[in-house]
Design a protein around this motif. Structure first.
Motif, PDB file in Angstrom:
ATOM      1  N   UNK A  46       1.005  -1.172  -0.123  1.00 13.67           N
ATOM      2  CA  UNK A  46      -0.091  -0.115  -0.299  1.00 13.67           C
ATOM      3  C   UNK A  46       1.120   1.411   0.431  1.00 13.67           C
ATOM      4  N   UNK A  47       0.623   2.123  -0.591  1.00  6.06           N
ATOM      5  CA  UNK A  47       1.873   3.234  -1.236  1.00  6.06           C
ATOM      6  C   UNK A  47       1.314   4.282   0.527  1.00  6.06           C
ATOM      7  N   UNK A  48       0.265   4.298   0.890  1.00  5.67           N
ATOM      8  CA  UNK A  48       0.365   5.818   2.289  1.00  5.67           C
ATOM      9  C   UNK A  48       0.523   5.238   2.939  1.00  5.67           C
ATOM     10  N   UNK A  49      -0.040   3.590   3.246  1.00  6.01           N
ATOM     11  CA  UNK A  49       0.145   3.167   4.944  1.00  6.01           C
ATOM     12  C   UNK A  49       2.321   2.790   4.888  1.00  6.01           C
ATOM     13  N   UNK A  50       2.010   1.788   3.600  1.00  3.67           N
ATOM     14  CA  UNK A  50       3.556   1.148   3.533  1.00  3.67           C
ATOM     15  C   UNK A  50       3.755  -0.461   3.691  1.00  3.67           C
ATOM     16  N   UNK A 231      -3.904   1.874 -13.303  1.00  7.44           N
ATOM     17  CA  UNK A 231      -2.865   1.587 -13.017  1.00  7.44           C
ATOM     18  C   UNK A 231      -1.893   2.803 -14.437  1.00  7.44           C
ATOM     19  N   UNK A 232      -1.644   3.567 -13.159  1.00  2.45           N
ATOM     20  CA  UNK A 232      -0.949   4.748 -14.372  1.00  2.45           C
ATOM     21  C   UNK A 232       0.722   4.566 -14.716  1.00  2.45           C
ATOM     22  N   UNK A 233       1.647   3.045 -13.830  1.00  4.30           N
ATOM     23  CA  UNK A 233       2.607   3.328 -14.806  1.00  4.30           C
ATOM     24  C   UNK A 233       3.429   2.020 -13.632  1.00  4.30           C
ATOM     25  N   UNK A 249       2.056   1.198 -10.620  1.00  5.52           N
ATOM     26  CA  UNK A 249       1.294   1.102  -9.653  1.00  5.52           C
ATOM     27  C   UNK A 249      -0.420   1.443  -9.986  1.00  5.52           C
ATOM     28  N   UNK A 250      -1.090   0.915  -8.880  1.00  5.27           N
ATOM     29  CA  UNK A 250      -3.026   1.206  -9.602  1.00  5.27           C
ATOM     30  C   UNK A 250      -2.986   2.106  -8.717  1.00  5.27           C
ATOM     31  N   UNK A 251      -4.534   2.859  -9.208  1.00  3.50           N
ATOM     32  CA  UNK A 251      -5.003   4.061  -8.569  1.00  3.50           C
ATOM     33  C   UNK A 251      -6.338   3.632  -7.617  1.00  3.50           C
ATOM     34  N   UNK A 252      -7.420   3.847  -6.970  1.00  3.52           N
ATOM     35  CA  UNK A 252      -8.425   3.712  -6.814  1.00  3.52           C
ATOM     36  C   UNK A 252      -8.895   4.874  -5.546  1.00  3.52           C
ATOM     37  N   UNK A 253     -10.006   5.273  -6.310  1.00  2.00           N
ATOM     38  CA  UNK A 253     -10.396   6.572  -5.036  1.00  2.00           C
ATOM     39  C   UNK A 253      -9.066   7.395  -4.859  1.00  2.00           C
ATOM     40  N   UNK A 254      -8.959   6.711  -3.421  1.00  2.00           N
ATOM     41  CA  UNK A 254      -7.822   7.608  -2.583  1.00  2.00           C
ATOM     42  C   UNK A 254      -6.667   6.557  -2.334  1.00  2.00           C
TER      43      UNK A 254
END
Length: 396
Positions: A46-50, A231-233, A249-254
């Motif tokens: 998870x990008x935000x929490x590591x 996915x954006x990269x 890297x994949x983003x959904x919502x926040x």
């Protein structure tokens, strides 16, 4: 030791709607989930929490092939942000770059190519020739540029990575781990948001085909970019020895997840398996906002102080990645020497908040004193000690 059960954590989270997530955190202490994968090495964070959600041999050194081009791109982005080079700067194409085999941007010896084009040649087209042009333009030689890559990797904490070239061309000493690649991807996203959008470009046109006389357009090799799933990269890789790999890297919502996988057996598998793992992670795990920076987590008894208790403060925002079906198993444990002896200076670390799930430690967070507490005088200390022994906390 005090235990704050999940119901209390959820209640605390209700008032932190304005929480700002930590972008480049210390990775969590435990792997959250288990999953089988056909890849040889894999890590999904998870990008935000590591938090490490899934992993398989994440610290095994591997041949990263073109995924290690991310280190070359990172160095170029850093030099652009520092003003040492510019997008309109043009670097000459050497015979070495022109003759380079493998995936190519199709530069021609003697040409001068803009940095902006070379970056797309690396990111979109995975051009080995573009990597050499950048390396020679920045450092004079690919060997000297590799020294820069190694120094920058050390600064970023990539402790199991060694670079021998700019492109990821097979070399027995050119090695990385899945965990190091995930760390590099996180830094790329966080450190250079102004350039990160280059990774989502699906095609790039450069040069003229000498046979057809038509412009050469190449598509991005990242198969997940074309699936419209968020996915954006970032970068693919492939060699016969390493197999097929992907940093995604994949983003959904926040929420944003980072996946590194290597050792897949085909391009088709590289398209399917990463998507399956990312969908599982988004479906089975949530981020829960626990405390804002400065929030009082608990209060501790004070021994021989001017106040009977001192608030225990968290000094940063706390966000946890937890299983959706296992939230009831998560608890927060506050540990400290009880009572805490006075004097106590505000901001001093005096306790620890440990978040655990099924006996696995997810994270340990220091708690600091939220107020100054002076030590009582001699008479006061005698009175307070007797009161504490007779009645416990809350008496002086």
């Amino acid at each position: 030791m005090r235990v704050l059960w999940w119901s209390k954590i959820v209640a605390a989270a209700a008032f932190v709607a304005a929480l700002v997530l930590v972008a480049v955190p210390v990775p969590a202490l435990a792997q959250l989930g288990q999953v089988e994968t056909t890849g040889s090495q894999m890590i999904l964070e998870d990008y935000d929490t590591g938090a490490v959600i899934f992993a398989k041999n994440p610290d095994e050194k591997m041949h990263p092939s073109s995924m290690s081009k991310l280190m070359t791109v990172y160095v170029v982005f850093k030099m652009l942000s520092e003003g040492k080079i510019h997008m309109d700067d043009a670097f000459p194409v050497s015979e070495k770059a022109w003759r380079m085999q493998g995936s190519k941007m199709f530069v021609h010896v003697g040409d001068r190519v803009k940095v902006s084009d070379l970056l797309r040649g690396v990111i979109v087209q995975s051009g080995n020739d573009a990597c050499i042009v950048l390396a020679e333009g920045i450092a004079g030689s690919e060997e000297a540029f590799a020294e820069i890559l190694n120094a920058e990797a050390k600064r970023l904490g990539l402790t199991n990575s060694t670079f021998r070239n700019a492109s990821g061309w097979p070399d027995p000493e050119h090695l990385m781990t899945a965990r190091d690649l995930a760390t590099l991807a996180r830094h790329m996203i966080h450190d250079f948001p102004q350039y990160y959008e280059l990774f989502s470009e699906k095609e790039f046109t450069y040069g003229i085909d000498v046979t057809t006389k038509k412009p050469i357009t190449q598509g991005n090799r990242n198969p997940l970019l074309y699936k419209d799933i968020g996915v954006d990269g970032l970068k693919t890789g492939h060699t016969e020895e390493a197999g097929y790999g992907l940093v995604a890297s994949m983003k959904r919502g926040d929420r944003r997840l980072i996946l590194v996988i290597n050792g897949l057996h085909s391009m088709n598998e590289r398209s399917r398996e990463p998507q399956r793992l990312l969908e599982l992670a988004f479906g089975q795990f949530d981020n829960v906002r626990l405390f804002t920076k400065g929030a009082t987590v608990d209060e501790a008894d004070v021994w021989l102080g001017s106040a009977p208790r001192v608030p225990l403060i968290v000094d940063r925002n706390v966000v946890m990645t937890v299983p959706r079906l296992g939230k009831g198993d998560v608890k927060a444990i506050v540990t400290y020497d009880n009572p805490i002896p006075a004097p106590i200076a505000k901001g001093t670390p005096v306790a620890t908040l440990k978040v655990v799930s099924k006996d696995a430690t997810l994270e340990e967070i220091p708690l600091t004193a939220g107020a100054d507490v002076q030590q009582l005088g001699f008479t006061g200390r005698i009175s307070a000690a007797i009161s504490y022994l007779l009645w416990g906390a809350g008496k002086k």
